[in-house]
Design a protein around this motif. Sequence first.
Motif, PDB file in Angstrom:
ATOM      1  N   GLU A  49      35.048  14.017  60.107  1.00 11.12           N
ATOM      2  CA  GLU A  49      35.532  15.185  59.371  1.00 11.12           C
ATOM      3  C   GLU A  49      34.692  16.415  59.681  1.00 11.12           C
ATOM      4  OE1 GLU A  49      36.848  12.112  55.857  1.00 11.12           O
ATOM      5  OE2 GLU A  49      35.161  13.477  55.548  1.00 11.12           O
ATOM      6  N   THR A  50      33.364  16.231  59.710  1.00 14.36           N
ATOM      7  CA  THR A  50      32.476  17.342  60.050  1.00 14.36           C
ATOM      8  C   THR A  50      32.722  17.802  61.483  1.00 14.36           C
ATOM      9  OG1 THR A  50      30.785  16.466  58.544  1.00 14.36           O
ATOM     10  CG2 THR A  50      30.066  18.090  60.177  1.00 14.36           C
ATOM     11  N   ALA A  51      32.928  16.837  62.389  1.00 17.08           N
ATOM     12  CA  ALA A  51      33.180  17.178  63.794  1.00 17.08           C
ATOM     13  C   ALA A  51      34.470  17.975  63.935  1.00 17.08           C
ATOM     14  CB  ALA A  51      33.242  15.912  64.632  1.00 17.08           C
ATOM     15  N   PHE A  52      35.542  17.568  63.264  1.00  9.89           N
ATOM     16  CA  PHE A  52      36.801  18.302  63.373  1.00  9.89           C
ATOM     17  C   PHE A  52      36.655  19.701  62.803  1.00  9.89           C
ATOM     18  CE2 PHE A  52      40.866  19.832  61.846  1.00  9.89           C
ATOM     19  CZ  PHE A  52      41.641  19.696  62.984  1.00  9.89           C
ATOM     20  N   SER A  53      35.994  19.830  61.661  1.00 10.12           N
ATOM     21  CA  SER A  53      35.771  21.147  61.065  1.00 10.12           C
ATOM     22  C   SER A  53      34.974  22.027  62.018  1.00 10.12           C
ATOM     23  CB  SER A  53      35.035  20.997  59.728  1.00 10.12           C
ATOM     24  OG  SER A  53      34.861  22.244  59.097  1.00 10.12           O
ATOM     25  N   ALA A  54      33.968  21.437  62.676  1.00 10.81           N
ATOM     26  CA  ALA A  54      33.155  22.200  63.633  1.00 10.81           C
ATOM     27  C   ALA A  54      33.964  22.571  64.873  1.00 10.81           C
ATOM     28  CB  ALA A  54      31.923  21.390  64.026  1.00 10.81           C
ATOM     29  N   ILE A  55      34.798  21.653  65.363  1.00 12.09           N
ATOM     30  CA  ILE A  55      35.631  21.930  66.538  1.00 12.09           C
ATOM     31  C   ILE A  55      36.593  23.072  66.235  1.00 12.09           C
ATOM     32  CG2 ILE A  55      37.514  21.016  67.958  1.00 12.09           C
ATOM     33  CD1 ILE A  55      36.029  18.283  67.802  1.00 12.09           C
ATOM     34  N   ALA A  56      37.222  23.028  65.050  1.00 12.84           N
ATOM     35  CA  ALA A  56      38.142  24.093  64.668  1.00 12.84           C
ATOM     36  C   ALA A  56      37.420  25.435  64.606  1.00 12.84           C
ATOM     37  CB  ALA A  56      38.788  23.772  63.316  1.00 12.84           C
ATOM     38  N   THR A  57      36.230  25.448  64.003  1.00 12.82           N
ATOM     39  CA  THR A  57      35.443  26.685  63.928  1.00 12.82           C
ATOM     40  C   THR A  57      35.046  27.152  65.323  1.00 12.82           C
ATOM     41  OG1 THR A  57      34.576  26.074  61.749  1.00 12.82           O
ATOM     42  CG2 THR A  57      33.331  27.718  62.994  1.00 12.82           C
ATOM     43  N   GLY A  58      34.599  26.218  66.167  1.00  9.84           N
ATOM     44  CA  GLY A  58      34.180  26.575  67.519  1.00  9.84           C
ATOM     45  C   GLY A  58      35.319  27.133  68.356  1.00  9.84           C
ATOM     46  N   LEU A  59      36.514  26.539  68.249  1.00 13.36           N
ATOM     47  CA  LEU A  59      37.662  27.031  69.011  1.00 13.36           C
ATOM     48  C   LEU A  59      38.046  28.439  68.585  1.00 13.36           C
ATOM     49  CD1 LEU A  59      40.051  23.949  69.295  1.00 13.36           C
ATOM     50  CD2 LEU A  59      38.922  25.162  71.164  1.00 13.36           C
ATOM     51  N   PHE A  60      37.935  28.723  67.304  1.00  8.67           N
ATOM     52  CA  PHE A  60      38.264  30.066  66.826  1.00  8.67           C
ATOM     53  C   PHE A  60      37.236  31.091  67.306  1.00  8.67           C
ATOM     54  CE2 PHE A  60      38.224  33.464  63.623  1.00  8.67           C
ATOM     55  CZ  PHE A  60      39.553  33.844  63.650  1.00  8.67           C
ATOM     56  N   ILE A  61      35.981  30.678  67.394  1.00  2.00           N
ATOM     57  CA  ILE A  61      34.894  31.590  67.761  1.00  2.00           C
ATOM     58  C   ILE A  61      34.789  31.789  69.276  1.00  2.00           C
ATOM     59  CG2 ILE A  61      32.374  31.870  67.722  1.00  2.00           C
ATOM     60  CD1 ILE A  61      32.414  30.282  65.087  1.00  2.00           C
ATOM     61  N   LEU A  62      35.137  30.765  70.060  1.00  2.00           N
ATOM     62  CA  LEU A  62      34.939  30.805  71.505  1.00  2.00           C
ATOM     63  C   LEU A  62      35.508  32.042  72.184  1.00  2.00           C
ATOM     64  CD1 LEU A  62      33.756  29.281  73.922  1.00  2.00           C
ATOM     65  CD2 LEU A  62      35.941  28.040  74.113  1.00  2.00           C
ATOM     66  N   PRO A  63      36.717  32.510  71.834  1.00  2.55           N
ATOM     67  CA  PRO A  63      37.224  33.721  72.498  1.00  2.55           C
ATOM     68  C   PRO A  63      36.336  34.945  72.300  1.00  2.55           C
ATOM     69  CG  PRO A  63      39.013  32.561  71.409  1.00  2.55           C
ATOM     70  CD  PRO A  63      37.741  31.899  70.964  1.00  2.55           C
ATOM     71  N   PHE A  64      35.633  35.033  71.167  1.00  4.11           N
ATOM     72  CA  PHE A  64      34.728  36.155  70.954  1.00  4.11           C
ATOM     73  C   PHE A  64      33.635  36.160  72.027  1.00  4.11           C
ATOM     74  CE2 PHE A  64      36.627  35.673  66.790  1.00  4.11           C
ATOM     75  CZ  PHE A  64      36.768  36.977  66.347  1.00  4.11           C
ATOM     76  N   MET A 406      27.060  31.219  66.897  1.00  2.00           N
ATOM     77  CA  MET A 406      27.887  30.412  65.997  1.00  2.00           C
ATOM     78  C   MET A 406      28.395  29.147  66.683  1.00  2.00           C
ATOM     79  SD  MET A 406      29.898  33.573  64.171  1.00  2.00           S
ATOM     80  CE  MET A 406      30.939  32.618  63.068  1.00  2.00           C
ATOM     81  N   VAL A 407      28.775  29.272  67.950  1.00  2.00           N
ATOM     82  CA  VAL A 407      29.186  28.072  68.700  1.00  2.00           C
ATOM     83  C   VAL A 407      28.019  27.102  68.803  1.00  2.00           C
ATOM     84  CG1 VAL A 407      29.888  27.202  70.961  1.00  2.00           C
ATOM     85  CG2 VAL A 407      31.056  29.183  69.970  1.00  2.00           C
ATOM     86  N   ALA A 408      26.811  27.640  69.060  1.00  2.00           N
ATOM     87  CA  ALA A 408      25.626  26.779  69.106  1.00  2.00           C
ATOM     88  C   ALA A 408      25.397  26.103  67.763  1.00  2.00           C
ATOM     89  CB  ALA A 408      24.397  27.601  69.506  1.00  2.00           C
ATOM     90  N   GLY A 409      25.604  26.855  66.677  1.00  2.00           N
ATOM     91  CA  GLY A 409      25.472  26.263  65.348  1.00  2.00           C
ATOM     92  C   GLY A 409      26.501  25.175  65.096  1.00  2.00           C
ATOM     93  N   SER A 410      27.740  25.394  65.589  1.00  2.00           N
ATOM     94  CA  SER A 410      28.785  24.377  65.436  1.00  2.00           C
ATOM     95  C   SER A 410      28.421  23.105  66.197  1.00  2.00           C
ATOM     96  CB  SER A 410      30.125  24.931  65.943  1.00  2.00           C
ATOM     97  OG  SER A 410      30.512  26.081  65.230  1.00  2.00           O
ATOM     98  N   LEU A 411      27.934  23.270  67.425  1.00  2.00           N
ATOM     99  CA  LEU A 411      27.532  22.104  68.216  1.00  2.00           C
ATOM    100  C   LEU A 411      26.358  21.379  67.564  1.00  2.00           C
ATOM    101  CD1 LEU A 411      27.779  23.634  71.809  1.00  2.00           C
ATOM    102  CD2 LEU A 411      29.380  22.037  70.726  1.00  2.00           C
ATOM    103  N   LEU A 412      25.441  22.145  66.998  1.00  2.00           N
ATOM    104  CA  LEU A 412      24.307  21.533  66.311  1.00  2.00           C
ATOM    105  C   LEU A 412      24.775  20.725  65.103  1.00  2.00           C
ATOM    106  CD1 LEU A 412      21.248  21.181  66.093  1.00  2.00           C
ATOM    107  CD2 LEU A 412      21.178  23.321  64.781  1.00  2.00           C
TER     108      LEU A 412
END
Length: 449
Positions: A49-64, A406-412
Motif C-alpha cells: 500500500e505504501t509502495a503504490f501510494s509512493a508510485i502514484a506520487t512519484g508519477l505525478f511529480i516526475l514530469p516536473f 520529492m521523487v527521492a523522498g518517494s523512493l526512500l
Amino acid sequence: MTGTFALLKQRRFLPLFVTQLLGAFNDNLFKNAMVLFVVYGVFNDEASETAFSAIATGLFILPFFLLSALSGQLADTRDKARIIRIVKFCEILIMLVGAIGLVLAWLGWAVHLVAIPLMLLALFAMGIHSTFFGPIKYAILPQHLKSDEVLAGTGLVEAGTYIAILAGTILAGVIDVEWAAIGVVVVAALGYWTGTKVPPAPPEHEETGIDWHIVRSSIALVRGTMHIPRLYLAILSISFFWTIGAVLFIQFPPLVKNILHADKSVASLFLAVFSIGIAIGSVAVNRLLKGQVSARYSPASVIVMGVFVLAFYWVCRDWGANAEGLLYDIYSWSSRVWSTPPARLYDIQGFLAHDGVIPLLASLLGIAISGGMFVVPLYAFLTTTVPKDQTARTVAANNIVNSGAMVAGSLLAIGLGFAGVGVVDQLLMSAIMCLVSAWLAQKLHRACD
C-alpha cells in the motif's frame, strides 16, 4: 472587502485563482479516488500500500523534473493566458482517460491489467498538465498585480490551492469511483472555461526560440538559477519542505488503515485537515509580514513544524494502547464499549470517539499551519527578486529541484517500507528534515533581510 481578499474582486486575479483552484481540486479528486480505491480495495499489506501510494506520487511529480525547463521557457516567452487555455483543454482529454480507468475499477473489469494502468497514465499526464501550468500561476502574478499585492496574491493562490485539495480529498473519500469519474471530466471542462477568462499576459520581451532538449535545457536552467545565492537557498528550503510533505502524503493512507485502523473516510479527513492548515498558514503569514516579502518567520515556522511532527509520531505510536475501552459498536446506534478492537475499520464516528483523536488532529493541524507559514514567503521571494521576464523560468528551476527531491523522498519511503521500517517510524525522518529546512531558511534570512 479590503486587503488581501479584495483581489478576489479583480478580473486581473479572479479567473486565474478559480482556474488554479479547479485544477488542484481535480488533481486531488482523481488521485485520491484512485489511491483510496487501490489501498482499500485491492492490496492488503502495508508495504504494498505504501509502495503504490509512493508510485502514484512519484508519477505525478516526475514530469516536473523532466519538463519544467521547457514549461518555464514557454511561460516566459509566450502569452501566458494562451498557454493556460491550451493546457486546460488538454486536461479535459486527460480526465476522459482517467475516468475510463475509474469506471473499469468500479465495474471490477481488468482492474490490474487495464484499470490501474489507465489511472496511472492519466495521473502522469496530469503531472505534465501541472508542470506547464505551475510556472504560470506564480509568474503571472507580478505581471497582473502591483508590487505590494504579490505576497497577498501568492498567499491567496496557496490558500485556494489547499482549500481545493481539501474539497477534492474529502469528496474522493465519500463518493464512489463512478461519481468521481463523472466529476473529474465536468471539473476539467469548467477549468477550461474559467481559463479563457484570464486576461492576456504577453511576454516581457519578444518571443524567442525554445530549447526542446529537455536534459540540456534543464541543466542550463538550474545552473543559471542556482548560482545566485539567495535563489539557491530559497529553492533548497522549499525542496526540503516539499520532500517532507510528499513523504507525509504517501504515509497517510497506509498509516490510517494499518496503524489507526480506520477506513478511507478517515484517510480523507487527514488530508483535509492538512489542507486546511496549509491554507490558514498561507494567509496568516501574509498578515504577520504585512505584505513584505521576507523569510523572517520561515526558520521558526519549520522548527515548530518539526515539533508537531514529533508530537504526531508519539500519538500514532501510542494509538493502539488507547484502543481498548473506547471503540464503539458501529453496527448499532448505542454507545456500548467493546473490550477488544473490532475486526473491521473505524468509521468517522468511531475514530472521533478515540481518546487520542484530539492530540492527533491538533498535531496534524499544527504541522500544516506552520508549514504554510514557512513556504509561502519563499514562493513570493522567488517571483519578486528576479526580473519579470525570468519569473517563470525561476519557478521552473525551483520545480525541477523540488520534484527531484520529492521523487527521492518517494523512493526512500518505498525502500524503507520494504526494509521493514513502518510508516510511523518514517515520521522521524520528516522531523529531522525540518531541521535542515530551518538551517537553510535562516541562512536565506541572514542573506536577504
